[in-house]
Design a protein around this motif. Structure first.
Motif, PDB file in Angstrom:
ATOM      1  N   LYS A 129      70.797  57.661   3.136  1.00 50.46           N
ATOM      2  CA  LYS A 129      70.716  57.074   4.434  1.00 50.46           C
ATOM      3  C   LYS A 129      71.926  57.022   5.257  1.00 50.46           C
ATOM      4  O   LYS A 129      71.845  57.251   6.324  1.00 50.46           O
ATOM      5  CB  LYS A 129      70.150  55.747   4.043  1.00 50.46           C
ATOM      6  N   ASP A 133      72.749  59.028   8.821  1.00 46.65           N
ATOM      7  CA  ASP A 133      73.149  58.188  10.071  1.00 46.65           C
ATOM      8  C   ASP A 133      74.354  58.997  10.684  1.00 46.65           C
ATOM      9  O   ASP A 133      74.263  59.012  11.862  1.00 46.65           O
ATOM     10  CB  ASP A 133      73.503  56.904   9.709  1.00 46.65           C
ATOM     11  N   ARG A 229      68.110  64.728  15.337  1.00 46.99           N
ATOM     12  CA  ARG A 229      68.075  63.222  16.094  1.00 46.99           C
ATOM     13  C   ARG A 229      66.613  62.948  16.169  1.00 46.99           C
ATOM     14  O   ARG A 229      66.154  61.968  16.285  1.00 46.99           O
ATOM     15  CB  ARG A 229      68.953  63.509  17.209  1.00 46.99           C
ATOM     16  N   LYS A 232      65.241  61.756  13.196  1.00 42.60           N
ATOM     17  CA  LYS A 232      65.713  60.563  13.031  1.00 42.60           C
ATOM     18  C   LYS A 232      64.584  59.429  13.956  1.00 42.60           C
ATOM     19  O   LYS A 232      64.447  58.213  13.297  1.00 42.60           O
ATOM     20  CB  LYS A 232      67.077  60.325  13.096  1.00 42.60           C
ATOM     21  N   LYS A 235      61.027  59.214  12.454  1.00 46.90           N
ATOM     22  CA  LYS A 235      61.143  58.391  10.991  1.00 46.90           C
ATOM     23  C   LYS A 235      61.178  56.854  11.523  1.00 46.90           C
ATOM     24  O   LYS A 235      60.588  56.109  10.997  1.00 46.90           O
ATOM     25  CB  LYS A 235      62.357  58.756  10.217  1.00 46.90           C
TER      26      LYS A 235
END
Length: 306
Positions: A129, A133, A229, A232, A235
């Motif tokens: 994780k 990021d 991106r 992300k 999600k």
């Protein structure tokens, strides 16, 4: 029978038009078309090879691989020794507290095999994780460096020295492998072994195709950064939309334990039969088994993977 003649004439006409169109092309155009076809075939072969390697890596990871993916630095032997010691300690504690050898054996099995593996999986997911990021920012560094005229290897060194962990350590491994003569594409494949994520797979495929077939690397990596991106963001949206279901599942899973604690606090003699009598122990074991099944089913229902 009525339309077979018209169909045959239509096929002959299409074939003749294709032949005439090929004759009308200049030698340069035919050579360019052949080069594009060969390039496309080469890209397809490269993608097939990469996909075969990914399928081999998708097999169940060993303890050594899990330790490396969690970012830990000890041998599998130390892991098994620590698991065995922890299991024995838990077994001794359960034996002293309950006096049941069977219950101690079950507790030792769960503590020695389940808890260390769960802890390793937790550390592995937490590290992945953190990696995700900061990974799009690392790709943006590569894009800006390539657009500014820097070599690709220099941009990788910048990431290995300036990025946050664990992106920094993973790209540092690539820099170290390049110092021993390993190509960047193979270094990314090894990084995928240490960090088995779809995002790392995307970067590995882009670099491998670009190194073998050429193309605008900055544009390809810029599109990849945008895709990462967007993934992300999607999600995060899924997690926000599924939060109500997760809260409901947590409440449903905690209700039996909460009721059991409340009954024990109000009338302990009423519920003490569950662990004082043999039939009560069997009922507790059966209830715990069905509760575990229910929790796992609810977890599977609310765990979204894409």
């Amino acid at each position: 029978a009525f339309f077979v003649r018209e169909i045959a004439n239509s096929l002959r006409g299409a074939k003749r038009l294709k032949t005439v169109a090929n004759r009308a092309k200049t030698p340069q155009q035919r050579s360019k078309a052949a080069d594009q076809a060969n390039k496309k075939k080469h890209v397809q072969e490269t993608l097939k090879e990469l996909e075969d390697k990914r399928k081999q890596l998708k097999k169940r990871a060993t303890i050594k691989q899990l330790i490396a993916q969690a970012g830990l630095d000890f041998s599998p032997r130390a892991y098994f020794m620590a698991s065995a010691i922890f299991g024995l300690v838990v077994a001794l504690l359960v034996t002293v507290l309950s006096g049941s050898f069977l219950l101690a054996l079950v507790a030792a099995f769960a503590a020695g095999l389940g808890v260390p593996r769960w802890l390793l999986s937790f550390l592995r997911k937490r590290r992945q994780k953190k990696f995700l990021d900061d990974f799009p920012n690392a790709i943006d560094i590569i894009v800006r460096g390539v657009k500014a005229g820097l070599p690709l290897n220099d941009t990788v060194r910048v990431i290995a020295s300036e990025s946050a962990e664990p992106v920094k350590s993973e790209f540092y491994e690539i820099v170290e492998s390049q110092a021993f003569g390993l190509p960047l594409s193979e270094g990314l494949e090894r990084m995928y072994e240490r960090m088995p994520l779809a995002e790392v797979n995307f970067l590995s495929i882009v670099i491998a195709i670009q190194s073998q077939s050429g193309g605008n690397l900055a544009e390809a990596l810029s599109n990849l950064s945008k895709v990462l991106r967007d993934r992300k963001t999607l999600k995060a949206k899924i997690q926000a939309m599924s939060q109500e279901a997760k809260a409901s599942a947590a409440i449903i899973g905690a209700l039996p334990l909460a009721v059991m604690i409340l009954v024990y606090l109000t009338t302990p003699a009423y519920i003490a039969l569950l662990w004082q009598e043999e039939l009560g122990n069997i009922m507790l074991a059966g209830s715990a088994f069905w509760m575990l099944c229910g929790v796992l089913v609810m977890r599977k229902m609310i765990n979204f993977d894409f």
